[in-house]
Write a protein that holds these residues in place. Structure first.
Motif, PDB file in Angstrom:
ATOM      1  N   GLU A 407       0.815  -1.209   0.000  1.00  0.00           N
ATOM      2  CA  GLU A 407       0.000   0.000   0.000  1.00  0.00           C
ATOM      3  C   GLU A 407       0.850   1.262   0.000  1.00  0.00           C
ATOM      4  OE1 GLU A 407      -2.848   2.782  -0.184  1.00  0.00           O
ATOM      5  OE2 GLU A 407      -3.014   0.637  -0.644  1.00  0.00           O
ATOM      6  N   GLU A 411       0.556   4.088  -2.882  1.00  0.00           N
ATOM      7  CA  GLU A 411       0.248   5.494  -2.658  1.00  0.00           C
ATOM      8  C   GLU A 411       1.246   6.402  -3.373  1.00  0.00           C
ATOM      9  OE1 GLU A 411      -1.680   8.804  -1.764  1.00  0.00           O
ATOM     10  OE2 GLU A 411      -2.443   6.767  -1.466  1.00  0.00           O
ATOM     11  N   ARG A 414       0.198   6.427  -6.946  1.00  0.00           N
ATOM     12  CA  ARG A 414      -1.012   7.229  -7.164  1.00  0.00           C
ATOM     13  C   ARG A 414      -0.648   8.702  -7.336  1.00  0.00           C
ATOM     14  NH1 ARG A 414      -3.006   4.205  -2.626  1.00  0.00           N
ATOM     15  NH2 ARG A 414      -4.285   2.449  -3.363  1.00  0.00           N
TER      16      ARG A 414
END
Length: 559
Positions: A407, A411, A414
């Motif tokens: 994760e 991120e 992203r």
């Protein structure tokens, strides 16, 4: 007319005739006709089942025999002139189209292998040979189509072999396309100029300073000027008012240049101010320094994990890519500095090539190409237009972080992708504005200085002139290979990004919904154009000023 479209259409026509009891299938084609190539497409058999155990390294290259291809074309013509039977003509057509497909397969293999090692003189020569021969081969194809159109078997072949449109698209009259020897000459000259530019492009990929890039400007610009003049002649020969008009139709775009002008105004109004603010804040410079080093093998492992989490056809496409070695990913100095997916038609498989930087953001670079790979895998290399293709590649970039196991890394990707979205919309819209301005110049004003001045002016209008030393800014456009190799293509990156961004919003609102829409759009894309599949799916037009404004608001919120 694409060979696979011919196969699909022919098979569907035959099936309908059999179902309706109009005839026995053996009466349409000759006994023992090989239906496997028709059935594979009709039944949707997956590519990895066709080539399992073969592998890219086993795909042998041999120089295409143009004399043999010419004899096969002449044989079709002779049979039609002599009133040969339908079965004989169809057998001859199959021989010709098989050889035509083989040429394209060898052309693709030569390109890939010359890109894998730019110092390999043998493949450089083979790729040059195929490039320079392509226009002659395409003319043979067109000659065969024209001969069929003008023959007494035209209606029969149109209905049962080509699947419609033969006489409409190929005729000696004003309404159809007639092959032209002068067009072959122009296309051959174009190919030779592109080979010259590719040598400069290779050198630009290894350049380590703005000064070094600027040193190639005059030679590259003179090649560009020659290309533009040639392309004006090509458009004229094909009956278009401009080369831009020809490109828009060739790319299958369901919109006109005038709509793109409005789209670019929206980018300038809503996106450029965000770009300028991010640039002043240093975000666009620092975005590339937020990642650790990442090997090509680790990059592929990360993508494999995401593909497995996505499941279904995407996981199968990744399995094919790895098991058959249908990729070249790395940062070797021997590789050409470019990324793409091509389709090896003779083996019915896509191939992914990506020169990477060796850092974490490579996951998105290779992920972009993997989106093309999935599209090629599911649609057999077919797509109705370039915007759809780019929507699937950029859509994969937006979706990937949502399917990663790490994760923290997700991120980082992203945020990088949001910054990259701003970059893409501004850069590619400006490159399109540059093309429009340069191609619109009268030929006596097509000079190196004028072209350089146009680039510097547009860089200022789109807010990135200050990113380069003023003395070198006018020369930087020569490293944008699409301007030379794929004119008027770059705007597809902008338009498709605005469509793909909406898939990302769907995924954020409901996990899995963006991925589901992505696959549904891909399934519809082989038969419908970009705008149509979006309309049918209820996705707002990416060309709309309101869509661009909405994306800008989301970017402001996230960044």
């Amino acid at each position: 007319m694409h060979l696979y479209k011919r196969i699909c259409a022919a098979f569907l026509a035959i099936i309908m005739m059999v179902l309706l009891g109009a005839c026995n299938i053996a009466e349409v084609l000759y006994p023992n006709y090989d239906f496997t190539k028709l059935e594979r497409v009709f039944n949707g058999e997956r590519s990895h089942d066709r080539v399992a155990g073969l592998g890219f390294e086993s795909m042998e290259y041999s120089r295409p025999n143009l004399d043999e291809l010419e004899k096969l074309a002449e044989n079709v013509s002779s049979l039609l002139d002599d009133g040969a039977s339908r079965k004989e003509v169809i057998a001859a057509l199959d021989e010709f189209f098989d050889a035509y497909s083989q040429f394209n397969t060898m052309y693709t293999l030569a390109m890939i292998r010359s890109d894998i090692d730019i110092d390999d003189d043998n493949y450089a020569q083979e790729y040059a040979y195929c490039s320079e021969s392509a226009s002659q081969v395409d003319k043979l194809y067109d000659d065969v189509m024209l001969t069929c159109s003008g023959s007494s078997l035209c209606d029969y072949l149109d209905a049962y072999y080509f699947g419609g449109g033969l006489e409409e698209n190929y005729s000696a009259g004003d309404d159809g396309y007639t092959p032209d020897a002068e067009l072959v000459r122009l296309r051959t000259q174009e190919a030779q100029l592109l080979i010259e530019y590719s040598k400069i492009d290779n050198a630009l990929g290894a350049a380590e300073s703005y000064e070094e890039i600027a040193g190639y400007n005059e030679d590259a610009a003179n090649i560009y000027i020659k290309l533009i003049k040639l392309r004006h002649r090509i458009a004229e020969k094909l009956g278009y008012d401009s080369y831009r008009e020809y490109c828009y139709e060739s790319f299958g775009r369901g919109y006109a240049p005038a709509e793109i002008e409005e789209f670019k105004k929206a980018v300038e109004q809503y996106i450029v101010p965000i770009y300028i603010k991010l640039s002043q804040r240093g975000d666009l410079d620092s975005m590339y320094y937020d990642f650790n080093e990442l090997s090509a093998a680790d990059c592929l492992d990360i993508l494999s994990g995401a593909a497995e989490n996505m499941g279904g056809d995407i996981a199968q496409a990744m399995e094919l890519l790895k098991s058959e070695g249908l990729y070249c990913i790395g940062s070797s100095g021997e590789m050409r500095v470019r990324s793409y997916v091509t389709y090896i038609s003779g083996y019915e498989v896509p191939f992914l090539f990506s020169h990477t930087n060796g850092y974490g953001d490579d996951v998105l670079t290779v992920g972009h190409e993997f989106g093309h790979f999935v599209d090629g895998y599911l649609n057999y290399g077919l797509n109705s237009d370039n915007d759809s293709s780019e929507m699937f590649s950029q859509g994969m970039e937006y979706l990937l972080p949502e399917y990663l196991d790490d994760e923290s890394f997700a991120e980082s990707l992203r945020r990088f992708k949001m910054l990259d979205t701003v970059n893409t919309l501004v850069d590619q819209a400006s490159f399109n504005a540059f093309e429009d301005a340069v191609y619109a110049l009268p030929e006596d004003e097509l000079t190196v200085d004028n072209i350089n001045s146009i680039y510097a002016r547009i860089a200022g209008e789109y807010g990135y002139a200050s990113e380069y030393p003023a003395e070198y800014l006018p020369y930087m456009w020569i490293s944008i290979s699409h301007l030379f190799e794929m004119p008027f293509y770059v705007i597809s990156y902008c338009v498709s990004a605005c469509a793909a961004f909406q898939l990302y919003n769907m995924e954020l609102n409901e996990s899995g919904s963006g991925l589901s829409a992505y696959l549904e759009l891909m399934d519809a894309s082989a038969e419908n154009d970009f705008i149509t599949i979006l309309d049918n799916a209820g996705i707002p037009s990416p060309l709309s000023s309101e869509t661009v404004k909405s994306i800008a608001l989301t970017l402001k919120h996230l960044l």
